[in-house]
Design a protein around this motif. Sequence first.
Motif, PDB file in Angstrom:
ATOM      1  N   PHE A 254       0.835  -1.196   0.000  1.00 38.51           N
ATOM      2  CA  PHE A 254       0.000   0.000   0.000  1.00 38.51           C
ATOM      3  C   PHE A 254       0.874   1.250   0.000  1.00 38.51           C
ATOM      4  N   TYR A 255       0.288   2.369  -0.442  1.00 38.40           N
ATOM      5  CA  TYR A 255       1.007   3.623  -0.580  1.00 38.40           C
ATOM      6  C   TYR A 255       0.229   4.739   0.102  1.00 38.40           C
ATOM      7  N   ARG A 256       0.969   5.606   0.813  1.00 39.25           N
ATOM      8  CA  ARG A 256       0.395   6.819   1.387  1.00 39.25           C
ATOM      9  C   ARG A 256       1.409   7.936   1.238  1.00 39.25           C
ATOM     10  N   ASN A 257       0.942   9.180   1.352  1.00 40.48           N
ATOM     11  CA  ASN A 257       1.818  10.338   1.168  1.00 40.48           C
ATOM     12  C   ASN A 257       2.409  10.862   2.471  1.00 40.48           C
ATOM     13  N   SER A 258       1.919  10.403   3.615  1.00 37.70           N
ATOM     14  CA  SER A 258       2.435  10.894   4.894  1.00 37.70           C
ATOM     15  C   SER A 258       2.353   9.779   5.930  1.00 37.70           C
ATOM     16  N   GLY A 259       3.037  10.010   7.078  1.00 40.95           N
ATOM     17  CA  GLY A 259       3.049   9.007   8.135  1.00 40.95           C
ATOM     18  C   GLY A 259       3.727   7.738   7.655  1.00 40.95           C
ATOM     19  N   VAL A 260       3.118   6.598   7.951  1.00 44.01           N
ATOM     20  CA  VAL A 260       3.603   5.330   7.404  1.00 44.01           C
ATOM     21  C   VAL A 260       3.207   5.284   5.937  1.00 44.01           C
ATOM     22  N   LYS A 261       4.196   5.397   5.052  1.00 47.15           N
ATOM     23  CA  LYS A 261       3.910   5.536   3.622  1.00 47.15           C
ATOM     24  C   LYS A 261       3.684   4.212   2.918  1.00 47.15           C
ATOM     25  N   GLY A 262       4.001   3.116   3.588  1.00 46.15           N
ATOM     26  CA  GLY A 262       3.775   1.830   2.966  1.00 46.15           C
ATOM     27  C   GLY A 262       4.345   0.707   3.809  1.00 46.15           C
ATOM     28  N   THR A 293       9.164  -8.269   7.061  1.00 43.43           N
ATOM     29  CA  THR A 293       8.372  -7.136   6.586  1.00 43.43           C
ATOM     30  C   THR A 293       9.186  -5.858   6.739  1.00 43.43           C
ATOM     31  N   SER A 294       8.831  -4.852   5.963  1.00 51.97           N
ATOM     32  CA  SER A 294       9.438  -3.521   6.090  1.00 51.97           C
ATOM     33  C   SER A 294       8.331  -2.486   6.205  1.00 51.97           C
ATOM     34  N   ILE A 295       8.597  -1.465   7.014  1.00 53.31           N
ATOM     35  CA  ILE A 295       7.700  -0.311   7.131  1.00 53.31           C
ATOM     36  C   ILE A 295       8.377   0.851   6.421  1.00 53.31           C
ATOM     37  N   TRP A 296       7.668   1.506   5.517  1.00 47.61           N
ATOM     38  CA  TRP A 296       8.191   2.606   4.710  1.00 47.61           C
ATOM     39  C   TRP A 296       7.762   3.931   5.338  1.00 47.61           C
ATOM     40  N   LEU A 297       8.732   4.757   5.700  1.00 49.01           N
ATOM     41  CA  LEU A 297       8.460   6.024   6.352  1.00 49.01           C
ATOM     42  C   LEU A 297       8.848   7.187   5.448  1.00 49.01           C
TER      43      LEU A 297
END
Length: 297
Positions: A254-262, A293-297
């Motif tokens: 998933f993709y987001r523009n702020s916070g946790v981005k993916g 897993t990886s968290i994208w910031l």
Amino acid sequence: MSAYIIGVTDADLMSLRNTNLPVYIRLHTAGLESDYALLLREASLMNWKKEDTRVLWMDYVFRKLSLTAYYSYGLFKADAGITEESDERKRDIVGHDVYGAIRHLHRPTMEFYRYTNYNELTPEEKNFSKRVGWRSLLNLLDPLLIGKTGFRIKNDIRFNAALGYGMAPFGDYIDEHVWLSTQRLNAHIYLRQYENKNSWFPAFGVDMYGMKMTRSLLVDIALHGWMQPNDLSFTNKNGKAGGAVEVTGKYRFFYRNSGVKGMSVNVGITAKTKGFLLEDMYLDKHIGLRLGTSIWL
């Protein structure tokens, strides 16, 4: 102020030393190997602009200076200042890592005890400890230590370089590292020269990071090749070729523009022949699988 690994009997350690000396030596060098591997990962992140130096630089400098200082004990004829506890299960498994590794490489069949002081080394072993100490200073030839994350070749191409040093289960090694960064590719290339007691063995490797296969799929690939002494011996002058391949796929879902981005699911595989590979726990040939897993910031 010493880091201890406890709960192991003398009989178990003697059995390992007498039946698999390279693994026993690696009990001494594994912590130093881990620090060196962490430094390479931090260097890659900073040189590729994947992480800000404000986040990693202080840890990088402290870790590199600590690693170099530990390797340099022999230059100052210094002791760790610890004595063996009366209860063997409360003793550290090896004591001073560098002195212990050097003593057992040179005298693997001598009377067993864990903690080695400088004055217990033979003249030949003291000279080897000086070899380790002087070579460890190569770790300080690194632009990142003054905050320099690279040099621009063209508008979209940057590079950085550094030297490195560490101990292996059969001796030690010297590294030359180069990091390249472009709009499409981030790569880390190294040349390595292993040495056991008196013989040199070449090695090389390349790590390509974050190659974009699709919008959601990224792949990391690392290739390694080496000559290492037969049976990972400290004294054998003959070498044997080997190598390894590491592949990691990261599927971002998933993709987001702020916070946790993916977030991504990661699957990795390593296949290697017999030999010493930085961070791989097996010295024999091995195929390993990694999940994470990886968290994208």
